[in-house]
Scaffold this active site. Structure first.
Site, short mmCIF file in Angstrom:
data_model
loop_
_atom_site.label_atom_id
_atom_site.label_comp_id
_atom_site.label_asym_id
_atom_site.label_seq_id
_atom_site.Cartn_x
_atom_site.Cartn_y
_atom_site.Cartn_z
CG ASN A 6 63.04 53.31 9.18
OD1 ASN A 6 63.17 53.76 10.39
ND2 ASN A 6 64.50 52.85 8.92
CD1 TRP A 7 56.90 55.78 9.56
CD2 TRP A 7 56.16 56.85 11.40
NE1 TRP A 7 55.63 55.45 9.42
CE2 TRP A 7 55.13 55.88 10.77
CE3 TRP A 7 55.95 57.63 12.55
CZ2 TRP A 7 53.96 56.09 11.15
CZ3 TRP A 7 54.44 57.35 12.94
CH2 TRP A 7 53.52 56.60 12.43
CE LYS A 8 65.28 55.83 6.99
NZ LYS A 8 66.14 55.92 5.77
CG HIS A 92 68.71 51.77 9.23
ND1 HIS A 92 69.47 52.74 8.55
CD2 HIS A 92 67.70 51.59 8.33
CE1 HIS A 92 68.90 53.10 7.56
NE2 HIS A 92 67.76 52.41 7.42
CD GLU A 94 69.33 56.21 7.72
OE1 GLU A 94 68.41 56.19 8.60
OE2 GLU A 94 68.84 56.39 6.43
CD GLU A 164 67.15 49.21 4.81
OE1 GLU A 164 65.91 49.41 4.26
OE2 GLU A 164 67.66 49.46 5.69
N GLY A 170 67.42 56.41 0.54
CA GLY A 170 66.94 58.01 0.47
C GLY A 170 67.65 58.41 -0.77
CB SER A 210 64.67 54.23 -3.30
OG SER A 210 65.64 55.46 -2.87
N GLY A 231 61.58 53.80 4.12
CA GLY A 231 61.64 55.09 4.65
C GLY A 231 60.81 56.00 4.07
N GLY A 232 61.27 56.64 3.18
CA GLY A 232 60.77 58.13 2.75
C GLY A 232 59.23 57.99 2.46
P1 PGA Z 1 64.23 54.70 1.99
O1 PGA Z 1 64.69 54.02 3.14
O2 PGA Z 1 62.86 54.09 1.60
O3 PGA Z 1 63.98 56.14 2.21
O4 PGA Z 1 65.15 54.70 0.96
C1 PGA Z 1 64.60 52.77 3.48
C2 PGA Z 1 65.46 52.66 4.78
O5 PGA Z 1 66.43 53.20 5.32
O6 PGA Z 1 64.99 51.68 5.62
#
Ligand code: PGA
Length: 251
Positions: A6-8, A92, A94, A164, A170, A210, A231-232
């Protein structure tokens, strides 16, 4: 097993092309693990051109629940499908936190994705204060049951769930493999209750929060952890490739 990047809201068009092409080079063909990337909307078409013909699958980070119409700024499931998407992330944390998504909008989005042959990656997870209050299972069960209300699937491949924990996204703080397994086992039970033994057992339940090369192998070896939503670490081709390699070892 599915490893999803997930590149956000990261990467511009040239960077998205480069990252997609690095992912393609690092993934074996055929690959025993499904690999998918979720670029920003504006790069969907360019990334599709890069990964087309490779085993890497394309997904979008969000979808509107309608099909066409006067909804400025929104993108619908038929549009994503026609652009080559296989998956779409729904609900998600977010989006729940910053854009007012609720269990009800998640439910509409899942329905529209299913109607347009997109596989929804449905995200659930509790906040830190909910976990501290011992309510994490109750929260996740509510999110799944309300999100999936009235949803039918023909097989477990038509649905993905991502657990999640919000306190792990993050933050560099990861759920322990035991915490992840405990919640994944509960999610498995709910999915079997909703979709029957066969389909419910086949749905990939991803862990997200993470996940990185250093902790992926242990998380992915848990019996009910069927992959990762990254994500990251998905923004660094090498890290993402290392997580895919850990998944290949775990299957
Ligand atoms: P993260 O994000 O790996 O940066 O914690 C995961 C996500 O929100 O899908």
């Amino acid at each position: 097993m599915l490893i999803a990047g997930n590149w956000k809201m990261n990467t511009d068009l040239p960077t998205a092309r480069q990252l997609a092409s690095a992912v393609v080079s690092s993934v074996g063909d055929p690959n025993p693990v499904r690999v998918a990337i979720f670029p920003p909307m504006v790069s969907i078409d360019a990334v599709f051109s890069v990964i087309h013909g490779s085993p890497v699958l394309l997904g979008a980070q969000n979808v509107h629940d309608g099909e066409y119409g006067a909804y400025t700024g929104e993108v619908s499931a038929p549009m994503l499908r026609s652009a080559g998407c296989h998956y779409v992330i729904v609900g998600h944390s977010e989006r729940r936190q910053h854009f007012g998504e609720t269990d009800e909008t998640v439910n509409f989005k899942i329905a529209s994705s299913r109607a347009n042959r997109l596989v929804p990656v449905v995200c659930v997870g509790e906040t830190l204060s909910e976990r501290d209050a011992g309510r994490e299972k109750q929260i996740v069960e509510r999110q799944i049951r309300a999100g999936m209300k009235g949803v039918a699937i023909g097989s477990g491949l038509e649905m993905v769930v991502a657990y999640e924990p919000i306190w792990a996204i993050g933050t560099g703080r990861t759920a322990t493999p035991e915490q992840a397994q405990e919640m994944h086992a509960l999610i498995r039970k709910i999915l079997i209750d909703l979709f029957g033994k066969t389909s419910g057992s086949d749905i990939d339940i991803l862990y997200g929060g993470s996940m990185k090369p250093g902790n992926a192998a242990e998380l992915l070896s848990q019996p009910d952890v069927g992959g990762g939503l990254i994500g990251g670490a998905s923004l660094k081709a090498e890290d993402f490739a290392a997580i895919v390699a850990a998944a290949v070892k775990a299957v």
